[in-house]
Design a protein around this motif. Structure first.
Motif, short mmCIF file in Angstrom:
data_model
loop_
_atom_site.label_atom_id
_atom_site.label_comp_id
_atom_site.label_asym_id
_atom_site.label_seq_id
_atom_site.Cartn_x
_atom_site.Cartn_y
_atom_site.Cartn_z
N GLU A 43 0.83 -1.21 0.00
CA GLU A 43 0.00 0.00 0.00
C GLU A 43 0.86 1.25 0.00
OE1 GLU A 43 -3.37 2.42 2.59
OE2 GLU A 43 -2.97 0.33 3.09
N ASN A 81 3.63 5.96 -5.45
CA ASN A 81 3.71 5.98 -6.92
C ASN A 81 2.53 6.69 -7.55
OD1 ASN A 81 6.18 4.72 -7.58
ND2 ASN A 81 5.34 2.72 -7.08
N GLU A 82 1.36 6.64 -6.92
CA GLU A 82 0.17 7.28 -7.47
C GLU A 82 -0.09 8.66 -6.88
OE1 GLU A 82 -3.07 4.53 -6.96
OE2 GLU A 82 -2.21 3.05 -8.34
N ASN A 83 0.87 9.15 -6.07
CA ASN A 83 0.76 10.45 -5.42
C ASN A 83 -0.52 10.54 -4.58
OD1 ASN A 83 1.73 13.00 -4.74
ND2 ASN A 83 0.58 14.00 -6.38
N ASP A 84 -0.88 9.43 -3.96
CA ASP A 84 -2.04 9.38 -3.08
C ASP A 84 -1.56 9.54 -1.64
OD1 ASP A 84 -4.49 8.96 -1.93
OD2 ASP A 84 -4.49 6.77 -2.22
N TYR A 114 10.28 -2.50 -8.11
CA TYR A 114 10.32 -1.51 -7.03
C TYR A 114 11.69 -1.57 -6.35
CZ TYR A 114 5.30 -1.90 -7.75
OH TYR A 114 4.05 -1.92 -8.31
N THR A 163 3.86 1.61 -1.26
CA THR A 163 4.43 1.75 -2.60
C THR A 163 3.40 2.29 -3.57
OG1 THR A 163 5.94 -0.10 -2.18
CG2 THR A 163 5.55 0.48 -4.48
N LYS A 164 2.19 1.75 -3.52
CA LYS A 164 1.12 2.18 -4.41
C LYS A 164 0.76 3.65 -4.17
CE LYS A 164 -3.45 0.61 -6.02
NZ LYS A 164 -4.23 1.87 -5.91
N ARG A 165 0.60 4.02 -2.93
CA ARG A 165 0.22 5.40 -2.62
C ARG A 165 1.29 6.40 -3.09
NH1 ARG A 165 -3.51 7.20 1.09
NH2 ARG A 165 -4.94 5.66 1.97
#
Length: 262
Positions: A68, A74-77, A221, A70-72
């Motif tokens: 999570e 990378n997605e600028n979340d 990653y 990493t995803k946040r």
């Protein structure tokens, strides 16, 4: 040596005072650790130290998985009003299995464990040389059964290269072998696609751009252990972690999660 010790004392005093005054900043913080203490494992005491550490962090942060985090990033979340923390651990010491993972699970969290395959189930001579490279003397590695069990329990098993070598000191063919062979062993043992990699020693001087170019052939990653004030290095190609250990004074830990990241 005296100058170095004085600088260290001044730094510790500053972190203790500044950390006690600062407030954790919203964002995603990826922590890079290795063990509970530098000493020989004491199951009772180390269990207590790591649980106190997690309990203290949980008072102001929500724990999330490395996936999570990493995803946040990378997605600028990036949350504007929450402190999110993900945990990663390098080198694959046995306490990752006996102490760290069970307590992460107690807090409904999973971590990432970056493994040097030749260290797992190695003989005493190899362990002695490995431990010299990582500047400890009393640690033991996990077994393959333990690594596999962590994977089955939902923790990320990432690559940390085959022998904990310094990439900056290796030739391209040696770098490629350390990356490719470690990935092959982990994937064969765990039957999965190994996308996560953290380089050894963690600083930029240990990972020139030419090494990054090779690494990207094998891993999606890639994590540093430095430059924690920024989410990325190398123009978005590397995710940055902050090194801290559970036994550090908590004011130091608090200081580092109080940095507004860019």
């Amino acid at each position: 040596m005296i100058l170095f010790n004085n600088e260290k004392k001044i730094r510790n005093i500053y972190l203790r005072i500044a950390g006690s005054l600062k407030h954790p900043q919203p964002g995603v913080h990826i922590i890079n650790s290795h063990y509970v203490t530098v000493n020989e494992v004491d199951l009772v005491n180390d269990h207590r130290i790591f649980e106190v550490y997690l309990k203290s962090l949980s008072k102001f942060a929500t724990f999330i998985s490395p996936q999570e985090a990493t995803k946040r990033i990378n997605e600028n979340d990036i949350p504007k009003n929450k402190v999110l923390i993900a945990f990663t651990f390098d080198d694959g010491f046995e306490e990752c299995y006996s102490i760290i993972a069970p307590l992460l699970e107690k807090y409904n969290c999973r971590g990432a464990f970056f493994i040097n395959s030749n260290y797992v189930e190695s003989d005493e001579n190899y362990q002695r040389e490995f431990n010299k490279r990582v500047a400890i003397s009393t640690k033991k590695p996990m077994s393959w059964n333990q690594v596999i069990d962590l994977h089955k329990r939902g923790h990320v098993i990432g690559s940390h290269n085959l022998d904990h070598t310094n990439f900056a000191e290796l030739k391209p063919k040696e770098i490629e072998f350390q990356l490719k062979r470690n990935k092959e062993i982990l994937e064969a043992k765990l039957n999965y696609d190994n996308e996560y990699f953290a380089w050894t020693y963690g600083q930029m001087l240990h990972f020139p751009k030419a090494v990054l170019d090779i690494t990207e052939k094998y891993h999606k990653y890639i994590f540093s252990g430095t430059n924690y004030k920024r989410y990325f290095s190398y123009n978005g190609r590397v995710l940055n972690r902050r090194h801290q250990e559970a036994f550090w004074p908590f004011s130091h830990v608090k200081y580092f999660v109080s940095t507004k990241k860019r």
